[in-house]
Every structure is written in structure tokens, then in C-alpha cells.
Design an enzyme around this catalytic site. Structure first.
Site, PDB file in Angstrom:
ATOM      1  N   GLU A 224       0.716  -1.309  -0.047  1.00 12.79           N
ATOM      2  CA  GLU A 224       0.109   0.058  -0.037  1.00 12.79           C
ATOM      3  C   GLU A 224       1.030   1.155   0.040  1.00 12.79           C
ATOM      4  O   GLU A 224       0.622   2.287  -0.859  1.00 12.79           O
ATOM      5  CB  GLU A 224      -0.933   0.069   1.150  1.00 12.79           C
ATOM      6  CG  GLU A 224      -1.730  -1.105   1.198  1.00 12.79           C
ATOM      7  CD  GLU A 224      -3.219  -0.975   0.140  1.00 12.79           C
ATOM      8  OE1 GLU A 224      -3.160   0.098  -0.343  1.00 12.79           O
ATOM      9  OE2 GLU A 224      -4.092  -1.770   0.330  1.00 12.79           O
ATOM     10  N   ARG A 228       1.068   3.670  -3.186  1.00  6.25           N
ATOM     11  CA  ARG A 228       0.414   5.206  -2.931  1.00  6.25           C
ATOM     12  C   ARG A 228       1.457   6.157  -2.902  1.00  6.25           C
ATOM     13  O   ARG A 228       1.646   7.170  -3.432  1.00  6.25           O
ATOM     14  CB  ARG A 228      -0.520   5.238  -1.805  1.00  6.25           C
ATOM     15  CG  ARG A 228      -1.641   4.150  -2.064  1.00  6.25           C
ATOM     16  CD  ARG A 228      -2.620   4.357  -0.618  1.00  6.25           C
ATOM     17  NE  ARG A 228      -3.608   3.121  -0.595  1.00  6.25           N
ATOM     18  CZ  ARG A 228      -4.786   3.191  -0.443  1.00  6.25           C
ATOM     19  NH1 ARG A 228      -5.362   4.186  -0.298  1.00  6.25           N
ATOM     20  NH2 ARG A 228      -5.641   1.876  -0.414  1.00  6.25           N
ATOM     21  N   ASP A 356      -5.484  -9.608  -8.648  1.00  9.13           N
ATOM     22  CA  ASP A 356      -5.392  -8.502  -9.736  1.00  9.13           C
ATOM     23  C   ASP A 356      -4.129  -8.398 -10.067  1.00  9.13           C
ATOM     24  O   ASP A 356      -3.752  -8.564 -11.483  1.00  9.13           O
ATOM     25  CB  ASP A 356      -6.311  -7.544  -9.263  1.00  9.13           C
ATOM     26  CG  ASP A 356      -6.172  -7.019  -7.978  1.00  9.13           C
ATOM     27  OD1 ASP A 356      -4.938  -7.449  -7.432  1.00  9.13           O
ATOM     28  OD2 ASP A 356      -6.796  -5.929  -7.553  1.00  9.13           O
ATOM     29  N   GLU A 493     -11.317   1.314 -10.861  1.00  7.27           N
ATOM     30  CA  GLU A 493     -11.004   0.422 -11.868  1.00  7.27           C
ATOM     31  C   GLU A 493     -11.733   0.336 -13.223  1.00  7.27           C
ATOM     32  O   GLU A 493     -11.099   0.389 -14.362  1.00  7.27           O
ATOM     33  CB  GLU A 493     -11.025  -1.255 -11.634  1.00  7.27           C
ATOM     34  CG  GLU A 493      -9.991  -1.344 -10.366  1.00  7.27           C
ATOM     35  CD  GLU A 493     -10.479  -0.805  -9.043  1.00  7.27           C
ATOM     36  OE1 GLU A 493     -11.386  -0.415  -8.793  1.00  7.27           O
ATOM     37  OE2 GLU A 493      -9.344  -0.616  -8.165  1.00  7.27           O
TER      38      GLU A 493
END
Ligand SMILES: *[C@@H]1O[C@H](CO)[C@@H](O)[C@H](O)[C@H]1NC(C)=O
Length: 591
Positions: A224, A228, A356, A493
Site C-alpha cells: 500500500e 500510494r 489482480d 477500476e
């Protein structure tokens, strides 16, 4: 990897051992006591250090390109005062208008230079691409103006109630902290810059300069924070040319490296940025597969931007390791153990949560590295073939194509698709643009249509987090949403895929689809002090606000809307940039 981006300070000519002192000096030297010699050594060493320290300033004044200048590297900071995070003081906004205007002037000046080339009397030096500020004109179409207004609205609420904290809680006018890294600010910088929101950009930059720090005794998640914060800082550096962003990225990257000191080289999922201790998540001995394979774009870019190869080396090893593991038709289980380096055998196979972006980064790493790493391309091709063979089904009624999941070690098929999976049409289109088989485009179009249906078939025109598909009964509805899955977290998405498809096909239908969805966000998620996630897309009369504005709404959703609504499909050209998993563009290596 572009070797031209590396700039190393060559010290050998400062202390060249091959240059011999004159005879008499040599005799003099031999007459000195050991202590005297030591003093001279120390003096000489200090002189060299001083030169190293001031060298970049001298060099940058001389107009030479420099990737990182030492004076912008962060200085050691005092221990964290935990209290600072508990109060709601607006930190870093106490600057007068004057400074702000100077900042704007600097931004204008940078843009001028890029527009008109270097002033005529200065030597024309070809700088690395990352050094130039890229200029953006700001919103042009009415739809872009609406998105820019949404960004300003979100920013204003965040600034008022959550400044310096990770997330805004827009209903209660409060804040939420996760990693204590001002996530919303760092995630927003490049979006603000692309929208040419100068004041907001300067506020964000000033906060990064003065208040962003990584020395807090706090566990964070490697993945994360990489997508980010590291991604946000690096993309801001490349777009604006401001070295402060690179210096902060370097500090952070350094603190994340201990994650890779596991027996297998597969990183631990969590790390304490203050004491540099890495470990597995509290709830499991394993790391998520997508997490350990979705840090490579950022670490590789950090290496090419700073000239320090350690970051790329650490993540390349992970990619190579995962490449060698046994898979199911190129598809991977969603858990991997950092100690053994092996997949957890009976875990789920999915293109949704925890799986994903493994697939996304196979393709994007291959593109980022100038298509030079063959196994990435092969693994991507094999995985998409595996998707077509094992995960694709169509609904009985309307023949909607969707991607399901395999559970219990690839035995049970579940007709269930996360909204997260809707990134795939964009990635498939990007692949076809880069030479992947044409049949991938057909898959992209069909899946895009299904994803659109997950929006269009709810009464709010907003998609749920998870959708189930009907594959047995031709009379039943195609889609089914369980009440526990009916939330919408302002996720990007599908909008991301619309933008890829718009840029790569020029088809304006995708702009219209996006516009309808943007209006639904305006109608159901906009509140007085920002935008909020909602709990029920099935109930227009009460969507049950969750009181949370995720940083990816500003980083990704609004950025992709803005790019989608441009008349110029290549506002950011996918032949020049690869977008990380948090919508932060990073330059493609031309080597
Ligand atoms: C644009 O995309 C839509 C949706 O996929 C499709 O129906 C339409 O035929 C496309 N238009 C063109 C000109 O290709």
C-alpha cells in the site's frame, strides 16, 4: 533500465592515487609523525566531504543535469511526538499569500522554460526526461471542468477536517489514520498538477517538504505504501521536476528495503518505518501474491531515478522467484509465504482482490523496461490464456462475459467477480497496443461491457464491490448483488479501463459511459464536505453513507475521469508512461 539516467559523482579525480607528489614533498611527508599524518588525512577527508556536499550546488548552477542533488536529501529528524497526530491542527498551511505567489511564479517559470527551451545564452544541455516539468493546461472540456470542481470540493473538505491525516471522514467532519503518512495529500499531488490546480498543488508540495516524515514507530503495509506514497512521490517528481519528491521517495525506499530480508527474498507484507522491523501480517503467516508482485514498477523507477540499484535488485529477485514457481495455466494462488517462498496450495485463484495486479504488473513491467525482459511477456501471455481457459464464463440469459474465481486449489468455480477485476479490459487493451494477440481485444471489449452493466443495472448507476452471475437459469437475471457486497468505495477500476480503451481506440462512446457514472457519483456520493463511500448501491433513497473518502478517489478515480473527458485521448501518452496500480504515471525506459 536506462543507464543514461544514472549520474554518479566521480570522486576518483579528486583523490587520484596515481598522481605522485614531488620528491621534496614526499620527504617532508616521511618526516611527519604518525599523529601529524593522521591529522592531515582527516583534514583531507573533510575537504573531500565538503566538496561532495557542495558539488551538486556548483554543478546545478553550471546547468549540468543532475538526478539527485544532495542538499535536498532529508536531514535527520527528531523523534516523533505522537501527540502531533492526535490534534487537528492544520499543519503546513500557515504560509502567507506571498510565498504562495512565489511558488506559482516558480511553477510558471518552469513551464515557460519547457515551452520555449533554455534561455539562449545558457549551454543547451540535454537533460534526462525526468528533470523537466511537464506542462498541463488545465480543464478544457465542460466535463473536465466538472471533474476538476469535484477534485477541488474533495480537497477543500480534506483540508478543512483532515489535513495531514490519511483520510477524510466527510460526514462527521473528522479524519482517519492508517499509516500516518498523509495518504490523501501524497496520492493527490500528480492529479492536482495534471488538472493545473496551482494553489492546491503548492499546498500539497509544501506539506511534503515540511511535514511528510517516515520516522514514526508505525507498522505499514509494504504494498500500500509503495503504490500510494512511493508511486505518488515518484510520479510527482517526474511530472514536476521537483527534486524534493525524489529525496522523500529515496528516504522511504530505504526504509522499506528490510522487508526483502526474508529467507526466500519474497518480502514480508508489513514493516515498521521507524525501527525497520519487517514481519508477516498479524492475521496470517503469508503475504498476498498481488502485494509482493505489485511493487516492481515503483522500486525499479526509484533505482533509475537515483542511480542506486538496490531497489531494483530487491524487486527483480521477487519477480524472478515467482516466475519460477509452479502455476495453474499461468494463474497464481493469492497467498505466498515469505519464509518458504511457496504459494499456499489451497488458496483461491482470482483476478480480483489479492490476485489482480500480479497480472497487471507482468505486462507493465515488461513495458516499463523497454520490453527487454522476455519472461514477463511470456508469463503474461500464459496467464491470459489461462484466464480464457479456466475463468471465463457467460451468463445464461444475456450471454454477458465475466471472469469468475477458482476456489479450494482450483477445484470449485465461483461465478463471482470483484469490481477490482474491471481493471483488466484496460490492461488487455494496453497489451494489444504493445503487440499482444488481437483476441485479447475482443475479451477486453466483452468484459468492459459486463463491467458497464454492473453499473447500469443498479438503480443508482453505481457498481457494487462484488457481483454474482447467473450461469444456470436462462430466465433469471444476469446479475445478483448480495447485501453484504452492495457497497461502493468510489473505486476507479472501471473508469481506468474506459480511459485506456478511449486512448487506444479513440471511441468516444466510452466517454459517454463515464459521464453517466460521474453524474451518479455526484448524485449519490457527494456530501457537503467531500465525497463518501456508500453501503448500498441498490437503494437510491438511502445509499447509507460510510463516512469515508479513500485516497484513491483523488489519486485514481478523479484522475481517470479527467483524462477520459479530455478531447485529447493522449493527454498522458501510454507510449511514454506506464501507470502504476494507484494511477501514478512513471516514465517508460527508452533503452
Ligand atoms: C464504440 O464502442 C461501442 C461499445 O463497445 C460500440 O458499440 C461501437 O460500435 C464502437 N464504435 C466504433 C466507431 O467503433
Amino acid at each position: 533500465m536506462n543507464p543514461n539516467k544514472y549520474v554518479t559523482l566521480n570522486l576518483s579525480n579528486l583523490a587520484d592515487p596515481t598522481v605522485k607528489p614531488r620528491r621534496s614533498l614526499w620527504r617532508l611527508w616521511n618526516q611527519l609523525s604518525r599523529f601529524q599524518r593522521s591529522l592531515l588525512y582527516v583534514g583531507f577527508a573533510s575537504a573531500v566531504l565538503m566538496m561532495i556536499y557542495f558539488w551538486p550546488i556548483v554543478v546545478s548552477q553550471g546547468g549540468e543535469p543532475l538526478v539527485i542533488s544532495v542538499e535536498t536529501l532529508p536531514s535527520p529528524q527528531p523523534a516523533v511526538d505522537v501527540g502531533v497526530f492526535k490534534n487537528t491542527e492544520i499543519d503546513g498551511l500557515d504560509t502567507g499569500n506571498k510565498e504562495e505567489q512565489q511558488g506559482e511564479a516558480a511553477l510558471e517559470a518552469e513551464n515557460e522554460i519547457r515551452d520555449h527551451g533554455a534561455p539562449p545564452n545558457e549551454p543547451q544541455v540535454e537533460e534526462p526526461m525526468s528533470q523537466k516539468a511537464v506542462r498541463f493546461k488545465g480543464p478544457i472540456t465542460e466535463r473536465q471542468k466538472a471533474v476538476t470542481a469535484a477534485m477541488q470540493h474533495a480537497w477543500k473538505g480534506y483540508k478543512e477536517f483532515a489535513w495531514g491525516h490519511d483520510h477524510l471522514k466527510p460526514i462527521s467532519g473528522a479524519y482517519h489514520d492508517w499509516f500516518f503518512l498523509g495518504l490523501t495529500i501524497v496520492d493527490s499531488i500528480d492529479t492536482l498538477y495534471i488538472m493545473n490546480l496551482k494553489n492546491e498543488y503548492m499546498e500539497a508540495k509544501k506539506w511534503v517538504e515540511k511535514s511528510l516524515r517516515f520516522d514514526r514507530n508505525q507498522d505499514v503495509n509494504l504494498f500500500e505504501v509503495t503504490i500510494r506514497v512511493l508511486g505518488g512521490l515518484l510520479s510527482s517528481y517526474h511530472l514536476t521536476g521537483e527534486k524534493i519528491f525524489l529525496a522523500k521517495a529515496m528516504d522511504l525506499g530505504e526504509r522499506l528495503l528490510p522487508c526483502f530480508e526474508s529467507p526466500s527474498g519474497v518480502p514480508f507484507s508489513d514493516i515498521n518505518l521507524g525501527n525497520h522491523k519487517a514481519h508477516s501480517p498479524k492475521w496470517s503467516p503469508d503475504s498476498s501474491t498481488s502485494e509482493v508482485t505489485t511493487i516492481q514498477l515503483e522500486f525499479r523507477d526509484l533505482s533509475s531515478s537515483t542511480g542506486d540499484p538496490r531497489f531494483e535488485e530487491a524487486v527483480s529477485k521477487v519477480s524472478e522467484h515467482v516466475h519460477k514457481l509452479p502455476k495453474t495455466d499461468g494463474l497464481v494462488p493469492i497467498f505466498i509465504n515469505a519464509n518458504t517462498g511457496q504459494f499456499r496450495v489451497y488458496s483461491t485463484i482470482t483476478l480480483g482482490a489479492r490476485g489482480d495486479s500480479y497480472y497487471e504488473y507482468l505486462l507493465k513491467q515488461w513495458i516499463q523496461t523497454g520490453k527487454s525482459i522476455e519472461y514477463l511477456r511470456n508469463d503474461y501471455m500464459e496467464a491470459i490464456e489461462g484466464v480464457m481457459k479456466l475463468l471465463i464464463k457467460r451468463t445464461s440469459k444475456s450471454s454477458l462475459l465475466f471472469i469468475g474465481e477458482l476456489q479450494s486449489g482450483a477445484r470449485d468455480f465461483k461465478p463471482k467477480m470483484d469490481h477490482l477485476t474491471c481493471y483488466l479490459p484496460g490492461t488487455l487493451a494496453l497489451g494489444v497496443h504493445n503487440g499482444m494477440p488481437k483476441e485479447h481485444m475482443k475479451l477486453a471489449e466483452d468484459l468492459l461491457w459486463t463491467c458497464y452493466q454492473t453499473y447500469a443495472q443498479t438503480p443508482t448507476f453505481l457498481a457494487p464491490e462484488i457481483t454474482y452471475f447467473q450461469i444456470q437459469d436462462a430466465n433469471a437475471a444476469d446479475l445478483h448483488i448480495k447485501s453484504n457486497d452492495a457497497h461502493n468505495l468510489l473505486r476507479p477500476e472501471f473508469i481506468e479501463s474506459l480511459w485506456y480503451m478511449y486512448q487506444l481506440t479513440g471511441n468516444k462512446t466510452f466517454q459517454d459511459w463515464g459521464w453517466t457514472i460521474f453524474q451518479a457519483f455526484e448524485k449519490y456520493t457527494k456530501v457537503t464536505n467531500g465525497y463518501t463511500s456508500i453501503n448500498n448501491v441498490k437503494s437510491p433513497s438511502n445509499v447509507k453513507p460510510k463516512d469515508m473518502m479513500e485516497s484513491f478517489f483523488l489519486s485514481e478515480t478523479l484522475k481517470y475521469f479527467y483524462l477520459l473527458f479530455s478531447d485529447n485521448p493522449k493527454l498522458i501518452d501510454l507510449d511514454e508512461y506506464v501507470f502504476n496500480s494507484e494511477a501514478h504515471p512513471l516514465p517508460i525506459s527508452k533503452s
